[in-house]
Design an enzyme around this catalytic site. Sequence first.
Site, mmCIF file in Angstrom:
data_model
loop_
_atom_site.group_PDB
_atom_site.id
_atom_site.type_symbol
_atom_site.label_atom_id
_atom_site.label_comp_id
_atom_site.label_asym_id
_atom_site.label_seq_id
_atom_site.Cartn_x
_atom_site.Cartn_y
_atom_site.Cartn_z
ATOM 1 N N PHE A 60 0.910 -1.064 0.055
ATOM 2 C CA PHE A 60 -0.011 -0.030 -0.005
ATOM 3 C C PHE A 60 0.905 1.306 0.018
ATOM 4 C CE2 PHE A 60 -2.662 -2.977 2.480
ATOM 5 C CZ PHE A 60 -3.971 -2.916 1.830
ATOM 6 N N ALA A 61 2.039 1.322 0.574
ATOM 7 C CA ALA A 61 2.680 2.286 0.977
ATOM 8 C C ALA A 61 2.867 3.219 -0.180
ATOM 9 C CB ALA A 61 4.290 1.985 1.515
ATOM 10 N N TYR A 116 -0.067 11.387 -9.661
ATOM 11 C CA TYR A 116 -0.495 10.256 -8.633
ATOM 12 C C TYR A 116 -0.981 8.985 -9.659
ATOM 13 C CZ TYR A 116 -3.243 7.323 -5.881
ATOM 14 O OH TYR A 116 -3.989 6.106 -5.003
ATOM 15 N N HIS A 141 -10.586 14.107 0.911
ATOM 16 C CA HIS A 141 -11.722 13.280 0.444
ATOM 17 C C HIS A 141 -13.175 13.889 0.629
ATOM 18 C CE1 HIS A 141 -8.374 9.882 0.067
ATOM 19 N NE2 HIS A 141 -8.751 10.502 -1.055
ATOM 20 N N PHE A 176 -16.584 20.915 -6.363
ATOM 21 C CA PHE A 176 -15.594 21.314 -7.312
ATOM 22 C C PHE A 176 -16.514 21.167 -8.897
ATOM 23 C CE2 PHE A 176 -12.267 19.797 -3.824
ATOM 24 C CZ PHE A 176 -12.080 21.397 -3.434
ATOM 25 N N ARG A 193 -18.710 9.200 -9.111
ATOM 26 C CA ARG A 193 -17.568 8.314 -8.198
ATOM 27 C C ARG A 193 -18.303 7.001 -8.046
ATOM 28 N NH1 ARG A 193 -15.132 11.494 -10.572
ATOM 29 N NH2 ARG A 193 -13.394 12.667 -10.257
#
Length: 331
Positions: A73-74, A142, A190, A209, A222
């Site tokens: 995950f890191a 990302y 989030h 947004f 989403r």
Amino acid sequence: MTILVTGGAGYIGSHTVRALLKAGYEVAVFDNLSSGHAAALPHGVRLFQADLLNPDAVMQALAETQAEAIIHFAARIEVGESMREPLGYYRNNVLGSLNLLQEIQNTGRRIPLVFSSTAAVYGTTDAVPIPEDAPLRPESVYGETKLMTEQMIRAAHAAHGQPYTVLRYFNVCGASPEGDIGEAHASQTHLIELACMTALGKRAKMMVFGDDYPTPDGTCLRDYIHVQDLAGAHVLALKALLDGRHGAATYNVGLGRGFSVREVLDMVDRVVGTRLPREIAERRAGDPPRLVADGTRIREELGFTPQFPELRQMVETAWMWHRTHPNGFEF
Ligand code: UDP
């Protein structure tokens, strides 16, 4: 059997650590605690407080645990931040993952790897819902770093038989139904987390947004998934890898339906019992209009069945966590 979990002290990591323990695995965590919390780990879980950018530390953790599998995950995870600090993201996420893959290879053992990827690898797609073989055109640094890591993993599979499962998460939210672990980032970005902070009076209002997207109500869609279900998906993926099934698989982890920003905020209003102040703001850079998973593959191949499919359950558990832990793990 020990599973090494990088980033195990983070939001998704800590829920997965619990799910692994419940499934009977031993767990060791490798985390630099830059955004994770030791308090999110159950007692008795060994923590290597170290950085993937330090290959010797990775080597040592692999040697000491004799890990039979790794869940990775890191990473740094904020879209907006990745656009402002791209090199930091490439270094941390890509170089960190490269070190991990290299150290796995250096053990001379085949150690299966479950990798935490993201729907952000798709970017804006014509396909709705999005199947795993859709074109990969990330719109943020990302997403780019996650795609680069996927590519490194696939290359390691092609060259050395590295067994892997890539899980591409859609929008993860909610908190443990026990109410004692949840999302706790220093910088909150989030939607549901921010709405809970607004309900607690820690923020003045919610910013929406963009309301001019080509979606039914003009706000972004989403595919929200409960963190507990996502943790369960990791256990399923791990079992399949350890059984020797699906040694090179990529799965979307989403439920196949989209909620708009407005629908989410309306649900938060209902759960907290008050109308949150909202304001329409500019679109946020790097946000595709709709990200909805085609979740057929993980359902059919791994038998994935969500236990918390309702938006209300996601918001309720998130709200319970934030209401009882307004300062996250710092009480
Ligand atoms: N969003 C919003 N206001 C906020 C935070 C998020 O309108 O204060 C929107 C964001 O533009 C996106 C959706 O909510 O369309 C989900 O964003 P989040 O940051 O929760 O997750 P992401 O989709 O970036 O992984």
